[in-house]
Every structure is written in C-alpha cells, then in structure tokens.
Design an enzyme around this catalytic site. Structure first.
Site, PDB file in Angstrom:
ATOM      1  N   ASP A 185      31.658  38.764  28.144  1.00  0.00           N
ATOM      2  CA  ASP A 185      32.883  39.558  28.060  1.00  0.00           C
ATOM      3  C   ASP A 185      34.097  38.770  28.556  1.00  0.00           C
ATOM      4  O   ASP A 185      33.966  37.786  29.289  1.00  0.00           O
ATOM      5  CB  ASP A 185      32.744  40.820  28.914  1.00  0.00           C
ATOM      6  CG  ASP A 185      31.868  41.868  28.265  1.00  0.00           C
ATOM      7  OD1 ASP A 185      31.222  41.573  27.239  1.00  0.00           O
ATOM      8  OD2 ASP A 185      31.814  43.000  28.803  1.00  0.00           O
ATOM      9  N   ASP A 186      35.260  39.282  28.170  1.00  0.00           N
ATOM     10  CA  ASP A 186      36.565  38.876  28.729  1.00  0.00           C
ATOM     11  C   ASP A 186      37.048  37.504  28.277  1.00  0.00           C
ATOM     12  O   ASP A 186      37.977  36.965  28.860  1.00  0.00           O
ATOM     13  CB  ASP A 186      36.555  38.887  30.272  1.00  0.00           C
ATOM     14  CG  ASP A 186      36.129  40.212  30.858  1.00  0.00           C
ATOM     15  OD1 ASP A 186      36.212  41.221  30.145  1.00  0.00           O
ATOM     16  OD2 ASP A 186      35.708  40.235  32.033  1.00  0.00           O
TER      17      ASP A 186
ATOM     18  N   HIS B  60      42.253  44.679  28.415  1.00  0.00           N
ATOM     19  CA  HIS B  60      41.189  45.176  29.278  1.00  0.00           C
ATOM     20  C   HIS B  60      41.595  46.435  30.056  1.00  0.00           C
ATOM     21  O   HIS B  60      41.366  46.536  31.268  1.00  0.00           O
ATOM     22  CB  HIS B  60      40.740  44.092  30.254  1.00  0.00           C
ATOM     23  CG  HIS B  60      39.319  44.232  30.725  1.00  0.00           C
ATOM     24  ND1 HIS B  60      38.949  45.060  31.776  1.00  0.00           N
ATOM     25  CD2 HIS B  60      38.176  43.660  30.309  1.00  0.00           C
ATOM     26  CE1 HIS B  60      37.655  44.974  31.970  1.00  0.00           C
ATOM     27  NE2 HIS B  60      37.145  44.134  31.086  1.00  0.00           N
TER      28      HIS B  60
ATOM     29  N   TYR C 188      34.723  47.901  30.734  1.00  0.00           N
ATOM     30  CA  TYR C 188      33.957  48.644  31.735  1.00  0.00           C
ATOM     31  C   TYR C 188      32.836  49.478  31.112  1.00  0.00           C
ATOM     32  O   TYR C 188      32.179  50.244  31.811  1.00  0.00           O
ATOM     33  CB  TYR C 188      34.869  49.568  32.564  1.00  0.00           C
ATOM     34  CG  TYR C 188      36.135  48.925  33.043  1.00  0.00           C
ATOM     35  CD1 TYR C 188      36.131  48.004  34.083  1.00  0.00           C
ATOM     36  CD2 TYR C 188      37.352  49.210  32.414  1.00  0.00           C
ATOM     37  CE1 TYR C 188      37.300  47.393  34.516  1.00  0.00           C
ATOM     38  CE2 TYR C 188      38.534  48.603  32.835  1.00  0.00           C
ATOM     39  CZ  TYR C 188      38.507  47.691  33.883  1.00  0.00           C
ATOM     40  OH  TYR C 188      39.660  47.087  34.298  1.00  0.00           O
TER      41      TYR C 188
ATOM     42  N   HIS D 136      36.977  43.281  22.573  1.00  0.00           N
ATOM     43  CA  HIS D 136      36.922  43.787  23.954  1.00  0.00           C
ATOM     44  C   HIS D 136      38.305  44.239  24.416  1.00  0.00           C
ATOM     45  O   HIS D 136      38.615  44.191  25.601  1.00  0.00           O
ATOM     46  CB  HIS D 136      36.372  42.697  24.872  1.00  0.00           C
ATOM     47  CG  HIS D 136      35.867  43.194  26.199  1.00  0.00           C
ATOM     48  ND1 HIS D 136      35.029  44.276  26.338  1.00  0.00           N
ATOM     49  CD2 HIS D 136      36.084  42.734  27.475  1.00  0.00           C
ATOM     50  CE1 HIS D 136      34.744  44.471  27.610  1.00  0.00           C
ATOM     51  NE2 HIS D 136      35.389  43.555  28.331  1.00  0.00           N
TER      52      HIS D 136
ATOM     53  N   HIS E 157      29.671  36.857  31.762  1.00  0.00           N
ATOM     54  CA  HIS E 157      31.093  36.548  31.603  1.00  0.00           C
ATOM     55  C   HIS E 157      31.293  35.032  31.510  1.00  0.00           C
ATOM     56  O   HIS E 157      30.815  34.307  32.391  1.00  0.00           O
ATOM     57  CB  HIS E 157      31.900  37.108  32.776  1.00  0.00           C
ATOM     58  CG  HIS E 157      31.808  38.603  32.891  1.00  0.00           C
ATOM     59  ND1 HIS E 157      30.752  39.217  33.521  1.00  0.00           N
ATOM     60  CD2 HIS E 157      32.613  39.592  32.419  1.00  0.00           C
ATOM     61  CE1 HIS E 157      30.915  40.540  33.450  1.00  0.00           C
ATOM     62  NE2 HIS E 157      32.028  40.783  32.781  1.00  0.00           N
TER      63      HIS E 157
END
Length: 274
Positions: free
Chosen positions: A58-59, A112, A149, A108, A202
């Site tokens: 993610d991210d 965020h 999340y 994503h 991540h």
C-alpha cells in the site's frame, strides 16, 4: 600469372573464411536456442493446482520501490501495488515499471483519506483522480480498489461498482509500518501465510524491502508461488463492488493490520519528490 593450382587454393581459402566464422566471432553471437529461451514468456501460475500467496503493498510507489521490484524480478515472483495518486505523480517511472514487469496495480485513493468521512463527490474525486494519473504514467488503469485503512461503506461500494472494480482487502498482515523491524516483519508474514492469502505490506518501509529476499526464499521453500492477487483462486469470480477475499470485511482484526490516524505520522515516503 598465377598457376591454376595456386588459384584454386586461394579460392578455397577465401570460401572457408566466409563460410566458417572464427572462434571470436562465434563467441560474440548468441546461439539460436539461447535467444529463444531468453525471450520466452514464463507460463502463468495455475493457483488451482499449486499453493499461492499474494503480497500486496500500500501507499506507493514508495522511495524504495525500485529495489523491491529488483527483488521480485530476481525471485520470479509477482506483487500487487495499491497506489496513491500523489506518489504516482512524484514517481511515475516506478509505477510504469510495475506495469511493465507484470505486477497488478490497484487504486488506493489520491491522498489516503478516511473515505467514510467524505461526501460521495469527494470519494469519486479521490478515486478517479488516481485512475487518471496512473493511466497517464503507465498506460493502464488500476483494476481494483483498496480503500485507505480498509474502511468503506455502502457508498464506497456503490462507487466501486460504478467504476467497475472489486474492493480488495487482506486476510493477513506484516505490521511493518508499526515495527519497522526485519525479524518482526519476517515472522509476522510467515505466521499469517496460508494458501490464497492476501498479505498487507508497505513499500515505503525500508525494512520490508530489505527483508524481502529472505522472505520470498522462505515462502518458496514452503511451496508457495508468490503471485499477484488477480492470479489467486476465486478472484476471477469477484465482480465490481464485491469484496475480496470473501469475508475479509468481517475480520475484527483487520484494522489492526493497517496504519491508523494521520498518514503523515507514519509514512516516510511522502516528503521527498512532491
């Protein structure tokens, strides 16, 4: 004037030089079979027949993504990257490489946020803005959504359905964002590993990237094929707006696997390059 014997000998030598390459020339020219092998595509993994697991990140693209991609290439494995539009904007080359090397890419959001706290228009904006910037950088749109999340509601599902994308959560984590410790990350992933598992990680966590060669080797030793989410059993049945893995939204421990609160408090990736 040359004698017939001398002329025949000279002609013979010339023909030999043309038709028979020297040792040095041969060494510089790849053999036909070697060339064929290097350009042949690897056969797709059939997760109905073999044990598969998906590592998801993610991210990103995080600042260590190029090193992570090098490792996946070395171990002949595939990953799934859930990209934030703001970081695709700052690192388009990393996103482009992910697509070029056959990894899955998902949406994503752009910044965020907690999607459940936004209006429907803002949710659409967060997702569509990321769709557009990923397409511009890579030539392809993300095909799945992972809400930040792991939080979503019926409005997010309805918008995912509109956009034609399933929602992908996870059923195992690494807690890499919390521990930032190679041994802890390694142990947590192996503890949560299971057939058709979807593991949350991540690519902005340096320790995750550093431990990845050891982790991929351990998973392969246990008989796992590390694949993109789209290769897992059951994913092909996931329709737009569906949640995959099935039942993952009911997991009470889901939120503990994901960073909570302000992303700026934990993400080391954002500050550079924006």
């Amino acid at each position: 004037m040359r004698s017939p014997t001398r002329l025949a000998l000279a002609t013979s030598c010339a023909l030999a030089l043309v038709s028979t390459p020297t040792a040095a020339w041969s060494a510089d020219t790849p053999k036909a079979e070697g060339k064929t092998a290097s350009t042949a595509k690897a056969a797709p993994v059939d997760c109905a027949k073999v044990k598969c697991i998906a590592l998801t990140f993610d991210d990103g693209p995080g600042k260590y993504a190029d090193k992570l991609l090098d490792t996946f290439k070395k171990y002949k494995s595939k990953a799934t990257f859930f990209l934030e539009g703001q970081y695709v904007k700052s690192r388009p080359a990393f996103a482009k490489r992910m697509v070029a090397e056959g990894h899955d890419i998902g949406n994503h959001s752009y910044t965020h946020p907690h999607l459940r706290e936004l209006s429907e228009d803002k949710i659409r904006e967060e997702l569509q803005k990321t769709q557009d910037i990923v397409k511009k950088a890579t030539g392809k749109y993300p095909t799945t959504i992972r809400p930040p999340y792991g939080e979503f509601d019926t409005r997010v599902q309805a918008i995912a359905t509109e956009m034609g994308m399933p929602i992908v959560l996870w059923n195992g984590g690494s807690r890499d964002w919390a521990t930032k410790n190679e041994t802890a990350i390694y142990n947590e992933v192996l503890k949560n590993a299971k057939r058709d598992g979807v593991i949350l990680m991540h690519d902005w966590v340096e320790q995750t990237v550093t431990v990845m060669p050891k982790l991929l080797a351990a998973l392969q030793k246990q008989g796992y094929h590390v694949v993109a989410v789209s290769s897992l059993r059951g994913f092909k049945d996931a329709k737009a707006g569906d949640v995959y893995p099935v039942g993952s939204e009911k997991d009470k421990d889901l939120s503990s696997e994901s960073p909570t609160g302000d992303p700026e408090a934990y993400a080391e990736s954002p500050a550079d390059g924006l």
